[in-house]
Design a protein around this motif. Structure first.
Motif: not given
Length: 327
Positions: A116, A127, A131-132, A212
């Motif tokens: 990340h 961040p 997304s994490f 991803k």
């Protein structure tokens, strides 16, 4: 052959290691407060599980089943190779089962936090939790696929060894010297196959997080990226795995041996050793991320240098066509 013949694998791996250490020190507070603390429960569980292996009933169960399997397959019982492989695989399977909850939770979350950081440094974005979570889901599915790939690699090795020993016995050359030579060759073959599978799995795990896009597609993507750079990947994996093995040996010597006369200082020493193991786990992930970026840069340079620029690699099979996009 290596993609860039002017750069030796050792020289290339040293540059990646230097960049990795620099990145770790530059973001020291983030890695030691987030990623390292997340990896600590996994490290402690792994070190403790290895000390519990000799008395674990799972170890004896797997050992007996594998021994029966080798005997049924017709492997020579006098070969020390299968005794060593039986012991090694039994320990690996038992330890993996014991730490599986920590692997799928703390270990992968720690890796996701490092990926990340790399991902948002490259794209210069803030961040976010979504997304994490996307990165974690990608590497979780890839980790499961990697487990099946490792099982397939072991099955392939045993199939090749079975064919080799069967041919040796059928030809009449079943003396002790011939068995010893074939066992040594089998050990080398097993190490090469498992070593290459290991570096592909590591790169696939990082690639799935960086792009991803996890699951089965991450493995052929890693194979495409690592093509021509296998020696560099192995050169990067050797020092990290030697460091992990040294810390494991230190834990066995300083903590496990002194268990019956343990004091508070022994417990603190065990915590410190687990902390050292976590540092190496974090650095290993950073090294794999830097190697992934290096593979991507090399792939783009190869693309620009070719006359026909490709946007993907087409894999043809009976099930149709599969496109692996390298963004």
């Amino acid at each position: 052959m290596e993609q860039n013949p002017s750069t030796f694998p050792m020289e290339r791996s040293c540059k990646i290691l230097r960049r990795s250490i620099h990145h770790f020190l530059k973001n020291y507070h983030y890695f030691t407060t987030a990623s390292l603390l997340l990896a600590f429960p996994f490290s402690a569980a792994l070190l403790i599980s290895q000390s519990l292996l000799p008395s674990s009933p799972l170890l004896f169960t797997f050992h007996n089943h594998l021994n029966s399997l080798f005997e049924a397959a017709g492997f020579p019982p006098s070969s020390q190779l299968f005794t060593i492989l039986n012991h090694y695989i039994s320990q690996t399977i038992t330890s993996s089962i014991l730490v599986l909850p920590f692997t799928l939770s703390f270990f992968l979350i720690s890796k996701a936090s490092i990926i990340h950081d790399f991902h948002h440094d490259d794209q210069q974005q803030k961040p976010s939790f979504s997304s994490f979570l996307s990165i974690y889901n990608s590497i979780l599915s890839t980790q499961i696929c990697n487990s099946f790939l490792m099982l397939s690699a072991n099955a392939t090795c045993f199939s090749l060894l079975f064919v080799a020993f069967s041919c040796l016995e059928a030809s009449g050359y079943s003396s002790t010297a011939c068995l010893l030579v074939l066992s040594a060759a089998g050990a080398i073959l097993y190490s090469i196959i498992l070593g290459n599978t290991f570096v592909v799995c590591n790169l696939a795990l990082v690639a799935s997080g960086m792009d991803k896009s996890g699951g089965l597609l991450a493995i052929p993507k890693a194979c495409v990226l690592i093509r021509g750079r296998t020696a560099t990947a192995v050169a990067l994996a050797i020092p990290v795995n030697m460091a992990l093995a040294a810390v494991e040996a230190m834990f066995q010597y300083r903590v496990v041996r002194a268990f019956h006369t343990a004091t508070s200082s022994t417990a603190l020493e065990g915590i410190l050793i687990a902390y050292m193991y976590s540092i190496i786990v974090v650095i290993d992930t950073i090294v794999n991320c830097e190697f992934f970026k290096s593979c991507k840069r090399g792939f783009r340079m190869d693309e620009e240098g070719s006359e026909d620029t490709l946007t993907g690699f087409q894999l043809k099979g009976k099930m149709g066509r599969l496109w692996i996009e390298i963004p």
